[in-house]
Design an enzyme around this catalytic site. Structure first.
Site, PDB file in Angstrom:
ATOM      1  N   GLY A 300       0.472  -0.934   0.421  1.00 27.97           N
ATOM      2  CA  GLY A 300      -0.014   0.204   0.038  1.00 27.97           C
ATOM      3  C   GLY A 300       1.121   0.964  -0.249  1.00 27.97           C
ATOM      4  O   GLY A 300       2.247   1.392  -0.013  1.00 27.97           O
ATOM      5  N   GLY A 302       0.772   5.445   1.316  1.00 29.48           N
ATOM      6  CA  GLY A 302      -0.382   6.716   1.793  1.00 29.48           C
ATOM      7  C   GLY A 302       0.492   8.035   1.635  1.00 29.48           C
ATOM      8  O   GLY A 302       1.847   7.653   0.942  1.00 29.48           O
ATOM      9  N   GLY A 303      -0.223   8.238   2.594  1.00 25.50           N
ATOM     10  CA  GLY A 303       0.945  10.557   2.441  1.00 25.50           C
ATOM     11  C   GLY A 303       2.172  10.018   2.835  1.00 25.50           C
ATOM     12  O   GLY A 303       2.716  10.871   2.745  1.00 25.50           O
ATOM     13  N   MET A 304       2.974   9.082   3.763  1.00 25.32           N
ATOM     14  CA  MET A 304       4.032   9.203   4.310  1.00 25.32           C
ATOM     15  C   MET A 304       4.497   8.651   3.184  1.00 25.32           C
ATOM     16  O   MET A 304       5.819   8.408   4.034  1.00 25.32           O
ATOM     17  CB  MET A 304       4.331   8.883   5.806  1.00 25.32           C
ATOM     18  CG  MET A 304       3.923   9.463   6.549  1.00 25.32           C
ATOM     19  SD  MET A 304       4.038  11.405   7.070  1.00 25.32           S
ATOM     20  CE  MET A 304       5.646  10.466   8.228  1.00 25.32           C
ATOM     21  N   GLY A 305       4.574   7.810   2.760  1.00 26.90           N
ATOM     22  CA  GLY A 305       5.254   6.515   2.114  1.00 26.90           C
ATOM     23  C   GLY A 305       4.066   5.415   1.594  1.00 26.90           C
ATOM     24  O   GLY A 305       2.649   5.339   2.124  1.00 26.90           O
ATOM     25  N   VAL A 307       4.153   0.878   2.116  1.00 30.99           N
ATOM     26  CA  VAL A 307       4.738  -0.386   2.685  1.00 30.99           C
ATOM     27  C   VAL A 307       4.725  -1.479   1.876  1.00 30.99           C
ATOM     28  O   VAL A 307       3.833  -1.742   1.204  1.00 30.99           O
ATOM     29  CB  VAL A 307       3.362  -0.517   3.871  1.00 30.99           C
ATOM     30  CG1 VAL A 307       3.361  -1.645   4.638  1.00 30.99           C
ATOM     31  CG2 VAL A 307       2.833   0.230   4.789  1.00 30.99           C
ATOM     32  N   LYS A 322       7.420  -0.390   6.307  1.00 34.34           N
ATOM     33  CA  LYS A 322       7.591   0.426   6.257  1.00 34.34           C
ATOM     34  C   LYS A 322       8.436   1.893   5.783  1.00 34.34           C
ATOM     35  O   LYS A 322       9.315   1.758   6.099  1.00 34.34           O
ATOM     36  CB  LYS A 322       6.499   1.270   7.462  1.00 34.34           C
ATOM     37  CG  LYS A 322       6.246   2.883   6.382  1.00 34.34           C
ATOM     38  CD  LYS A 322       4.998   3.712   7.976  1.00 34.34           C
ATOM     39  CE  LYS A 322       3.368   2.956   7.942  1.00 34.34           C
ATOM     40  NZ  LYS A 322       2.492   4.042   9.208  1.00 34.34           N
ATOM     41  N   ASP A 416      -5.843   8.349  17.379  1.00 34.34           N
ATOM     42  CA  ASP A 416      -6.284   7.860  15.997  1.00 34.34           C
ATOM     43  C   ASP A 416      -6.580   6.636  16.098  1.00 34.34           C
ATOM     44  O   ASP A 416      -6.415   5.812  15.280  1.00 34.34           O
ATOM     45  CB  ASP A 416      -5.084   8.023  14.531  1.00 34.34           C
ATOM     46  CG  ASP A 416      -6.011   8.382  13.308  1.00 34.34           C
ATOM     47  OD1 ASP A 416      -7.309   8.585  13.085  1.00 34.34           O
ATOM     48  OD2 ASP A 416      -5.406   7.990  12.462  1.00 34.34           O
TER      49      ASP A 416
END
Length: 594
Positions: A300, A302-305, A307, A322, A416
């Site tokens: 996957g 996402g905004g941070m990088g 996986v 990650k 979160d």
């Protein structure tokens, strides 16, 4: 090119104003998916539309069952003139033409302002007869007003339905007349916006500006990605347009979502195609091999990088790695947040928390290695089954509470908690709390663990940007519990900002349908978990876990006497939202006989 203005002078939307510019169109119908939604029985689901035309603006009926009246006569298609009256059902519109958007906004009469937007649409005084002598431009400011769609604060407030277009236009007009005043200040002073909504819009605005700055820094990378994706046929043009629209919508709601993340989640772009694009851009995520691991497979992004699934060679076991995105490697704030998650996972050792194995840097790549879990998140299960079984939901929340207690003892808060961050393993159905990217050590003081999270699950203190503690995780877990148990969110508006406002002010309500014994007993627990004030909640997850265990035992035991009614849980919820005093759960009452 001229601008058109549509004034609703009669009907359910009386007082509303809509601006239409060159090349634009406005569809009108009963459904809210139209540009102008009019929930009136006489209006067809898609009734008519007004669109820009080489000769001006065209009114076009689109097959409505009751027809569209223009100046009292039914028409199929007609070029509009200044002052034309359009009517269908009880709704009446007056169309006017102006040389510019500024003139269209400036000519709105000051005395036609509706009151604060409290969910009830108040009608404004009737317009004078068409053609009557009236000079509406006399009160227009000398300087042109900023276009409605260029003011970020106004766009966010308007999008989230906190104000009407008319209220925004009038506030912009006053802002032009009084340059020293801010738009939000004017909206609150004039009673158009509530003070608590102002705080929410400011929070979203700051996030949107940060997102915009991030987009500008990465414009070359995004442009290259789109060029390759469209050139190779990986993404269709209409899919790309829809993804861009969703990104803009997310920005106005305060979410930082990358375009590639949207393309992947909507399945517009396949992961193998995305990997091919990344390799061409030199942003494969890894860039170098991390010693001791091989067999990388993208899971996957996402905004941070990204996986990846990989194999740990020494243990011959699958792991999740990650990797911080290359574009963020030189950003100290993002690197620190990434490493904070790695350190947090490494410090926690609990069967209900994703285990951390390793973290560090290989070349320029920041990474950390975690336990690989084969299973589904609670969000995925909810998508499949709408809601979980009563006992299953309670036991999941119980295990999460135990995980939070362990984190609490280590001085950590998650910030979160939501179904997407709770996994259920396929093999033994064990709960695993994951995604600790926002986790915070309460001993750190640089931001105090303030307002981060997901709007649907945020506690009131998170929304206000106040300092938070473990009780904010208990609130978010309460929202999660409610959704697992009843299949819906306790608060849900037509935008993130409206939802956050409901968390701040609206009392908690439970479904009216007949509840099962477990649902009845758990409702009182949820009510306490979701109390508006942290002091009225369970003070730590251990206390919550004991309460759930006790309630499960009682709810699954053979019934002795009548069970509490749903009104008991509702009464407790109402009491928690009011005075803050908690009632004890209702039990059997001894009856005296005379």
């Amino acid at each position: 090119m001229p601008y058109g203005r549509i004034d609703v002078t009669n009907g359910i939307l009386a007082g509303k104003v809509f601006i239409i510019g060159p090349g634009e169109s406005k569809t009108i119908g009963r459904l809210p998916t139209n540009d102008i939604g009019i929930p009136e029985p006489a209006v067809s689901s898609r009734h008519c539309r007004i669109l820009s035309h080489p000769e001006g603006f065209l009114l076009e009926d689109v097959g409505s069952r009751n027809g569209t009246l223009l100046n009292g006569e039914r028409v199929e298609s007609q070029i509009l003139d200044h002052g034309d009256v359009i009517k269908f059902g009880r709704t009446e519109l007056v169309f006017r033409v102006f040389p510019s958007q500024e003139k269209a906004v400036a000519a709105i009469p000051l005395d036609s302002v509706p009151p604060v937007n409290d969910g009830v649409q108040t009608q404004v005084p009737d317009e004078p007869p068409v053609g009557a002598a009236i000079d509406r431009t006399a009160r227009a400011p000398v300087e042109p007003v900023a276009p409605v769609d260029l003011n970020l604060f106004g766009r966010i407030a308007l999008y989230n339905k906190m104000i009407t277009e008319l209220q925004l236009s009038l506030a912009l007009q006053e802002m032009a007349e009084k340059p020293g005043k801010r738009l939000g200040e004017i909206l609150v002073e004039r009673g158009f916006m509530k003070a608590q909504d102002l705080e929410i819009v400011l929070r979203i605005q700051n996030g949107a500006k940060q997102n915009q700055a991030s987009d500008e820094r990465n414009v070359t990378r995004i442009k290259n990605l789109l060029e390759v994706a469209t050139k190779k046929g990986f993404v269709k043009p209409e899919q790309l347009r829809h993804a861009v629209k969703l990104k803009d919508k997310a920005k106005l709601e305060g979410f930082d979502v990358s375009l590639e993340e949207i393309l992947l989640k909507k399945k517009y772009l396949k992961r193998e195609h995305y990997q091919e694009i990344l390799s061409q851009q030199g942003e494969q995520g890894l860039g170098v091999n991390i010693p001791g691991y091989d067999g990388y497979e993208l899971l996957g992004y996402g905004g941070m990088g990204a996986v990846y699934k990989a194999r740990q060679i020494s243990m011959d076991r699958p792991v999740a790695i990650k990797v911080l995105a290359e574009r963020l490697r030189d950003k100290e704030k993002h690197r620190e947040r990434f490493l904070r998650e790695a350190r947090t996972v490494a410090k926690l050792n609990h069967e209900n928390i994703i285990a951390g194995y390793d973290f560090g840097e290989a070349g320029k790549v920041s990474f950390f290695v975690m336990e690989y879990v084969l299973g589904k998140t609670c969000e995925e299960l909810l998508q499949e089954k709408h809601r979980l079984g009563d006992k299953e939901a309670a036991e999941i929340v119980l295990q999460v509470a135990r995980a939070l207690q362990h984190a609490h003892e280590k001085g950590m808060i998650h910030r979160d908690i939501k179904p997407e961050n709770v996994m259920i393993t396929d093999e033994d159905r064990k709960v695993k709390l994951c995604d600790l990217g926002l986790a915070w050590n309460t001993s750190d003081l640089d931001d105090g663990g303030k307002g981060f999270g997901t709007p649907n699950y945020m506690s009131p203190e998170q929304i206000r940007g106040q300092t938070v503690d473990i009780r904010t995780d208990i609130y978010s877990l309460g929202v999660t519990f409610y959704r697992l148990l009843f299949g819906k969110l306790p608060f849900y508006g037509n935008s993130a900002a409206v939802t956050m406002s409901q968390h701040l002010t609206q009392p908690l309500r439970f479904p009216d349908e007949t509840m099962s014994p477990i649902q009845r007993s758990m409702s009182a627990i949820i009510a306490r978990m979701m109390a508006k004030e942290p002091s009225d909640r369970f003070q730590d997850p251990a206390q919550l876990a004991r309460e759930i265990e006790s309630a499960l035992e009682k709810a699954t035991a053979p019934a002795v006497g009548p069970a509490p009614t749903p009104a008991a849980a509702q009464a407790m919820a109402d009491d928690d939202q009011g005075s803050g005093r908690r009632r004890r759960p209702m039990g059997r009452r001894r009856r005296r006989f005379r």
